[in-house]
Scaffold this active site. Structure first.
Site, PDB file in Angstrom:
ATOM      1  N   ASP A  13       0.210   4.754   1.964  1.00 47.72           N
ATOM      2  CA  ASP A  13      -0.621   5.640   2.793  1.00 47.72           C
ATOM      3  C   ASP A  13      -1.343   6.358   2.534  1.00 47.72           C
ATOM      4  O   ASP A  13      -1.254   8.080   1.839  1.00 47.72           O
ATOM      5  CB  ASP A  13       0.402   6.298   3.782  1.00 47.72           C
ATOM      6  CG  ASP A  13       1.828   4.835   4.601  1.00 47.72           C
ATOM      7  OD1 ASP A  13       0.878   3.735   4.577  1.00 47.72           O
ATOM      8  OD2 ASP A  13       2.994   5.548   4.867  1.00 47.72           O
ATOM      9  N   HIS A  46       4.277  -0.033   0.158  1.00 44.93           N
ATOM     10  CA  HIS A  46       5.485  -0.889   0.952  1.00 44.93           C
ATOM     11  C   HIS A  46       5.017  -1.789   1.706  1.00 44.93           C
ATOM     12  O   HIS A  46       3.595  -1.562   1.669  1.00 44.93           O
ATOM     13  CB  HIS A  46       6.544  -0.272   1.903  1.00 44.93           C
ATOM     14  CG  HIS A  46       5.162   1.318   3.012  1.00 44.93           C
ATOM     15  ND1 HIS A  46       4.992   1.962   2.532  1.00 44.93           N
ATOM     16  CD2 HIS A  46       4.339   0.806   4.015  1.00 44.93           C
ATOM     17  CE1 HIS A  46       3.934   3.150   3.308  1.00 44.93           C
ATOM     18  NE2 HIS A  46       4.034   2.166   4.171  1.00 44.93           N
ATOM     19  N   HIS A  59       0.587  -1.391  -0.076  1.00 43.33           N
ATOM     20  CA  HIS A  59       0.124  -0.017   0.318  1.00 43.33           C
ATOM     21  C   HIS A  59       1.000   1.483  -0.009  1.00 43.33           C
ATOM     22  O   HIS A  59       2.192   1.221   0.173  1.00 43.33           O
ATOM     23  CB  HIS A  59      -0.548   0.107   0.526  1.00 43.33           C
ATOM     24  CG  HIS A  59       0.445   0.484   2.268  1.00 43.33           C
ATOM     25  ND1 HIS A  59       0.537  -0.715   3.177  1.00 43.33           N
ATOM     26  CD2 HIS A  59      -0.287   1.109   2.421  1.00 43.33           C
ATOM     27  CE1 HIS A  59       1.241   0.013   3.607  1.00 43.33           C
ATOM     28  NE2 HIS A  59       0.892   0.689   4.347  1.00 43.33           N
ATOM     29  N   ARG A 110       5.884   6.255  13.706  1.00 44.46           N
ATOM     30  CA  ARG A 110       5.876   6.978  12.908  1.00 44.46           C
ATOM     31  C   ARG A 110       6.030   8.394  12.361  1.00 44.46           C
ATOM     32  O   ARG A 110       4.622   8.526  13.363  1.00 44.46           O
ATOM     33  CB  ARG A 110       5.314   6.302  11.755  1.00 44.46           C
ATOM     34  CG  ARG A 110       5.153   6.319  10.247  1.00 44.46           C
ATOM     35  CD  ARG A 110       3.629   5.410   9.185  1.00 44.46           C
ATOM     36  NE  ARG A 110       2.829   6.533   9.222  1.00 44.46           N
ATOM     37  CZ  ARG A 110       1.689   5.777   8.709  1.00 44.46           C
ATOM     38  NH1 ARG A 110       1.630   4.895   8.422  1.00 44.46           N
ATOM     39  NH2 ARG A 110       0.906   6.754   8.553  1.00 44.46           N
TER      40      ARG A 110
HETATM   41  C1  SIN Z   1       3.582   1.057   7.541  1.00 45.02           C
HETATM   42  O1  SIN Z   1       3.679   2.268   7.846  1.00 45.02           O
HETATM   43  O2  SIN Z   1       2.784   0.442   6.956  1.00 45.02           O
HETATM   44  C2  SIN Z   1       3.770  -0.177   8.442  1.00 45.02           C
HETATM   45  C3  SIN Z   1       5.473   0.530   8.060  1.00 45.02           C
HETATM   46  C4  SIN Z   1       5.825  -1.141   9.067  1.00 45.02           C
HETATM   47  O3  SIN Z   1       5.574  -1.495   9.844  1.00 45.02           O
HETATM   48  O4  SIN Z   1       6.718  -1.617   8.950  1.00 45.02           O
END
Ligand code: SIN
Length: 290
Positions: free
Chosen positions: A120, A265, A118, A280
Site C-alpha cells: 500500500d 497482498h 501490491h 480499513r
Molecule cells: C487492500 O487493502 O488492498 C484490500 C485488501 C482486501 O480487500 O482484502
C-alpha cells in the site's frame, strides 16, 4: 516459477516458535501469517497484550483475529496502539471518516481495490507501517474474496547472491498514478511519487527485503527502460511464488493486521456478482532505508 525453487545452499530457514503470555498464536505457514486467539479487540489492551501482539507481528507479518465485534472507533483505537492513523487524501470528497477506508464490492463494481499484488501507498515518501482490514460481510455464496499475503523478506532471501548484490544500491520510482490505470484522478488529488531503494531493511528488525511492487513501481532509476522492465517483471513474478505466501479466508468479524513494510497482498475477486464489505484503518510509517 520453478526456477525460483531454492538451491540446497539457500534453504529457507524457519524460525523457532516464540512463546506468548497472553495470546495463542497459530502460524498459517512457516513463512508468513498467523491466527491470533485470546483477545477482544474492542477492549483496552494491557502492556503485556500489546507486547505479545507486537512480537507476533514482527515474527509473522500478518495477524488474523477472528470473531471480533468492533465499532469504527474501536477499530481505530486498536490501530492507534501501533502509531498515528493515516488520513485519506480524498476523504473530503466522499465525506467519510478520513481514517477509515471502506473496502466494498458488489454486483455494480467495475473493479475492486487491491486486486493485483501490491504494497500500500509506496508512492508516498513515508509508506504506511501497516493496515488493519476488518471484514463484516463475506460473499453470500459462502466462499470467495480471500486475500493472499506474501513475505518480501523471503522474496529477497530466495534471490541468488549475485542478484542480491546487483539489486542492492539500486533505487526505483514509485508512482501514485499507476493504480489509477488510465483513469484521471480528481483534480484535488496530489499525485505522490517517490524514489526508494530496491532492497531495504525492516525498520524494527533490520532484516532485508525486496521493496518493489507492481501496484506502484514504475522503473529502476539506474537501468535503461528495457533493462528495468525485464528486471521488474522478473521480481513481480517472483512475488507470486507460493513459498512466499499465505491465504486468508475471511469470515464476518475477522480483522487482519498486516505489516506493509515487508509484505505484499492481493485481494482475490472471484465472487462477482456477490458482495463483500470491510473497513480499513492504516497506520503511518517511516521512509524506507537501505
Ligand atoms: C487492500 O487493502 O488492498 C484490500 C485488501 C482486501 O480487500 O482484502
Amino acid at each position: 516459477m520453478e526456477k525460483f525453487v531454492l538451491d540446497a545452499d539457500r534453504l529457507v530457514t524457519t524460525r523457532s516458535p516464540q512463546t506468548y503470555q497472553t495470546i495463542a498464536v497459530a502460524p498459517l505457514t512457516p513463512v508468513i501469517g498467523a491466527e491470533v486467539a485470546g483477545l477482544d479487540l474492542s477492549q483496552d489492551l494491557s502492556d503485556q497484550q500489546l507486547s505479545d501482539i507486537k512480537s507476533a507481528f514482527l515474527a509473522h507479518h500478518v495477524l488474523v483475529f477472528r470473531d471480533q465485534k468492533l465499532t469504527a472507533d474501536e477499530h481505530k483505537h486498536f490501530a492507534s496502539y501501533f502509531g498515528e492513523l493515516r488520513h485519506r487524501q480524498l476523504a473530503e470528497l466522499d465525506g467519510g471518516d478520513p481514517a477509515v477506508l471502506p473496502v466494498s464490492a458488489d454486483k455494480d463494481s467495475q473493479f475492486v481495490s487491491g486486486e493485483d499484488w501490491h504494497c500500500d501507498g509506496t508512492a508516498d515518501a513515508e509508506p504506511s507501517l501497516g493496515s488493519m482490514l476488518y471484514v463484516t460481510r463475506t460473499p453470500e455464496i459462502g466462499s470467495g474474496g480471500d486475500t493472499l499475503f506474501a513475505s518480501m523478506h523471503m522474496a529477497y532471501e530466495v534471490l541468488s547472491p549475485p542478484m542480491k548484490e546487483f539489486l542492492s544500491g539500486l533505487t526505483a520510482i514509485h508512482d501514485g498514478l499507476i493504480p489509477w490505470q488510465g483513469y484521471a484522478p480528481p483534480p484535488e488529488y496530489v499525485v505522490p511519487k517517490s524514489e526508494h531503494p530496491v532492497i531495504v531493511r525492516h525498520p524494527e528488525t533490520g532484516r532485508k527485503l525486496l521493496f518493489v511492487n507492481a501496484g506502484f513501481t514504475s522503473h529502476i532509476v539506474q537501468l535503461s527502460r528495457e533493462e528495468s522492465r525485464a528486471i521488474l517483471d522478473l521480481l513481480f513474478s517472483l512475488v507470486k511464488s507460493p513459498i512466499l505466501s499465505c491465504r486468508v479466508r475471511w469470515t464476518p468479524g475477522t480483522l487482519v493486521f498486516w505489516d506493509n513494510r515487508c509484505t505484499q497482498h492481493h485481494a482475490v475477486w472471484d465472487y462477482f456478482p456477490h458482495s463483500r464489505y470491510g473497513e480499513r484503518v492504516t497506520i503511518n510509517g517511516t521512509r524506507p532505508q537501505a
